[in-house]
Design an enzyme around this catalytic site. Structure first.
Site, PDB file in Angstrom:
ATOM      1  N   GLU A 199       5.140  10.110   3.389  1.00 60.13           N
ATOM      2  CA  GLU A 199       4.756   8.768   2.942  1.00 60.13           C
ATOM      3  C   GLU A 199       3.901   8.825   1.674  1.00 60.13           C
ATOM      4  OE1 GLU A 199       3.319   4.505   4.767  1.00 60.13           O
ATOM      5  OE2 GLU A 199       2.550   6.326   5.718  1.00 60.13           O
TER       6      GLU A 199
ATOM      7  N   TYR B  32      -7.804   2.476   7.059  1.00 62.99           N
ATOM      8  CA  TYR B  32      -8.653   2.844   5.914  1.00 62.99           C
ATOM      9  C   TYR B  32     -10.111   2.625   6.286  1.00 62.99           C
ATOM     10  CZ  TYR B  32      -4.602   3.342   2.871  1.00 62.99           C
ATOM     11  OH  TYR B  32      -3.426   3.771   2.298  1.00 62.99           O
TER      12      TYR B  32
ATOM     13  N   ASP C 125       0.793  -1.217   0.000  1.00 62.13           N
ATOM     14  CA  ASP C 125       0.000   0.000   0.000  1.00 62.13           C
ATOM     15  C   ASP C 125       0.831   1.276   0.000  1.00 62.13           C
ATOM     16  OD1 ASP C 125      -2.471   1.631   0.470  1.00 62.13           O
ATOM     17  OD2 ASP C 125      -1.451   2.014   2.370  1.00 62.13           O
TER      18      ASP C 125
ATOM     19  N   ASP D  65       4.943   0.696   3.959  1.00 61.85           N
ATOM     20  CA  ASP D  65       5.016  -0.585   4.662  1.00 61.85           C
ATOM     21  C   ASP D  65       4.831  -1.718   3.660  1.00 61.85           C
ATOM     22  OD1 ASP D  65       2.281  -0.576   4.070  1.00 61.85           O
ATOM     23  OD2 ASP D  65       1.788   0.376   5.979  1.00 61.85           O
TER      24      ASP D  65
END
Length: 620
Positions: A571, A324, A164, A167
């Site tokens: 990120e 999410y 995703d 990570d």
């Protein structure tokens, strides 16, 4: 007996002895003069003038079908040869004289950024990587996904897919949205992808995702009861030190801890979003009939599951709710139903997508602070634009016209909210629209809005409509493209910090991206769970460049901290980059390559609108 002598005398010569040689010679000369002084008949001419006749014949050339004068023939041939020689000379001069070649204009910044943004997906691939992956510091990883205990029999192999973000977790919900967005951009702008040489690449990226989604449920069945929603774990609450994808800082290639599979049995928004992804991809791969048919069948199975097993997927998963969280599944019903209709042409899906009741639950008839913001959680704005396209180009009429007109009007309102003259959303001093109202990680929402604005402007252009109304004021489609350009230009470096938020684009971009694989060197050393912490915490730049990654973005004051530990700044995510790719390809090149008006409707049969029912009888 005497006869006519053609030489002018008797046939018999009197050869008396008295005639001397001198007399004979004189007599012959007199005969010759006499002969020349008389006209010759035709026979005589043939005897005497034979050689002269041949000379006259040489004045003509017999070409078989016609006879032409030799002089004309020579002049004609000579003229042709001279013209050919002159033409050859001109060609020789043209080829030998130096010329200034008109070079193609250099690629614009959107095209250059597009090449890089697509590379991010190569860096996020899980499983056995292809040889042409072109990310030297990545390798095969997580080949045991889905093979542990407790996984449903229908789900035996979960190798592949995409990580995703920074990570190594595979979240199906945002990943499915990413594949839907990429597929939508290919359907609309395949010509631009082809012009940039990226069509095959982006299709390979989409297929890597859809191949994985087909593994997460029994795609050959018509009815299912479970879906794999997530692979990996990131729970570090209550100070947990159990090795997982958030506690450990490791390259994906070195992961040796357990990666659990999260399944769901009541997850409407996840199933509907995955259905949308497979349905949209089936249109992308329509020329591969066998694969497209497989995708359509899987999409239908998922959409049926989403409708039969009602429930929010994040309601039953603490991790999903943390990372999410879904706010509802009604918008996915509209979104997924629309894509299922375009993939199959089945009107039953269009009835779902245009159901006033579903639209009401999705929030189509009320505003709210996040109205008009397209994201991995809220698909309503995207669905409204998509269905406005149906009304603009096919106009299905009754019984869909009323709700389609509503969606079209609301799309116009959303486009108005993007313009600076309106105050629906604040902007930073540098000009970045705050679609998430100043909360962290703003760029993923900005790129989605830039894509919708550019796409809608192209819809209007294709429909020969010069603009749209915001209240009493009329705005040209150029205003939408201007909005999109200013936002993407901000991301590419036209901002107060003069910094590109796409890694590898320009000279000044984030060097400390929050990403495990990029921050740990590929030096044949396997760092364990805690051993990688030193690379997480170092102030040195990442040893590997995560080309094309769009980071989370600046704060509401245009500030940015290039710090690896602060994921709210540094990120990147799949969903963010998917929106970026869509916006970049929409803005790339010029208007000489329009949208593809027909491919989206390739499975839709000809429409014959049903006439509305007659009005009720009048009663006095």
């Amino acid at each position: 007996m005497y006869g006519r002598d053609p030489w002018g005398g008797p046939l018999e010569i009197n050869a008396t002895d008295s005639a001397t040689d001198e007399d004979r010679s004189r007599n012959l000369q007199e005969l010759d003069r006499a002969a020349l002084s008389r006209p010759l008949d035709e026979t005589q001419q043939s005897w005497l003038l034979g050689p002269t006749e041949q000379k006259k014949k040489k004045k003509y050339v017999d070409l078989g079908c016609i006879i032409v004068s030799r002089k004309i023939f020579v002049w004609t041939v000579g003229t042709i040869l001279c013209a050919a020689a002159l033409a050859g000379l001109v060609v020789l001069i043209v080829k030998t004289v130096p010329r200034h070649h008109h070079k193609h204009p250099p690629p614009d910044n959107y095209t250059l950024a597009l090449h890089k943004a697509l590379m991010f997906f190569n860096a996020q691939k899980s499983g056995k990587l292809p040889k042409h992956n072109n990310v030297s510091w990545r390798g095969t990883s997580c080949m045991q996904d889905g093979k542990g205990d407790g996984v449903s029999a229908a789900i035996k192999d979960l190798v592949g897919g995409y990580y995703d973000a920074g990570d190594a977790i595979k979240f199906n919900f945002p990943a499915a949205f990413s594949i839907t967005m990429l597929s939508w951009s290919v359907i609309e702008y395949s010509g631009k992808y082809e012009a940039t040489g990226e069509l095959d690449h982006v299709k390979e990226i989409i297929k890597w995702g859809t191949d994985y989604f087909l593994k997460t449920f029994n795609h050959t069945a018509d009815t299912i009861t479970t879906i794999a929603a997530q692979v990996g774990s990131g729970d570090t609450s209550d100070g947990s030190t159990t090795p997982n994808d958030h506690y450990c800082w490791m390259r994906p290639e070195d992961i040796d801890y357990n990666r659990p599979v999260t399944e769901c049995h009541s997850c409407s928004e996840l199933a509907a979003e995955m259905s949308a992804a497979l349905a949209a991809a089936s249109i992308v791969f329509k020329d591969n009939k066998a694969y497209s048919k497989k995708l359509v069948h899987g999409a239908g199975t998922l959409f049926k599951f989403s409708r039969d097993q009602r429930g929010r997927y994040s309601a039953g998963s603490a991790e999903s709710a943390t990372f999410y969280n879904s706010t509802g599944y009604w918008d996915e019903f509209v979104w997924g139903g629309a894509w299922m209709y375009f993939a199959t042409g089945n009107n039953s899906y269009l009835r779902i997508a245009t159901s006033p009741g579903i639209a009401k639950h999705a929030g189509a008839f009320w505003g709210g602070p996040d109205y008009g913001v397209l994201s991995w959680d809220n698909k309503l704005a995207g669905a409204q634009v998509l269905l406005s396209r149906l009304r603009l180009f096919l106009s299905p009429g009754y019984p869909y016209e009323e709700i389609l007109r509503t969606f079209h009007n609301q799309t116009s309102i959303i486009m108005c909210s993007y313009l600076p003259v309106f105050t629906s959303f604040n902007r930073t001093k540098g000009g970045l629209i705050q679609l998430n109202h100043g909360r962290p990680q703003p760029l993923q929402y900005v790129v989605n809005a830039a894509f919708l604005a550019t796409l809608y402007s192209d819809y209007l252009d294709a429909a020969d409509t010069p603009g749209w109304y915001c209240g009493p004021n009329f705005y040209s489609t150029d205003k939408l493209r201007e909005f999109a350009r200013t936002q993407i230009d901000y991301i590419l470096g036209k901002n107060p910090r003069k910094m590109s938020y796409i890694v590898g684009f320009g000279n000044h971009y984030p060097k400390h991206v929050h990403h495990r694989g990029a921050s740990i060197p590929k030096n044949k050393v396997k760092y364990n769970c805690k051993g990688g912490w030193k690379w997480r915490d170092t102030s040195k730049p990442n040893p590997n460049i995560l080309v094309g990654a769009m980071v989370a973005g600046p704060d509401r004051h245009d500030g940015f901290h290039d710090v690896r530990s602060n994921y709210n700044y540094t990120e990147p995510t799949l969903a963010g980059n998917a929106g970026l790719v869509a916006a970049l390809v929409a803005l790339s090149g010029d208007k000489s390559i329009p949208i593809d008006k027909n491919t989206l409707f390739s499975a839709v049969p000809p429409m014959f609108p049903t006439p509305p029912p007659p009005p009720a009888p009048w009663k006095p």
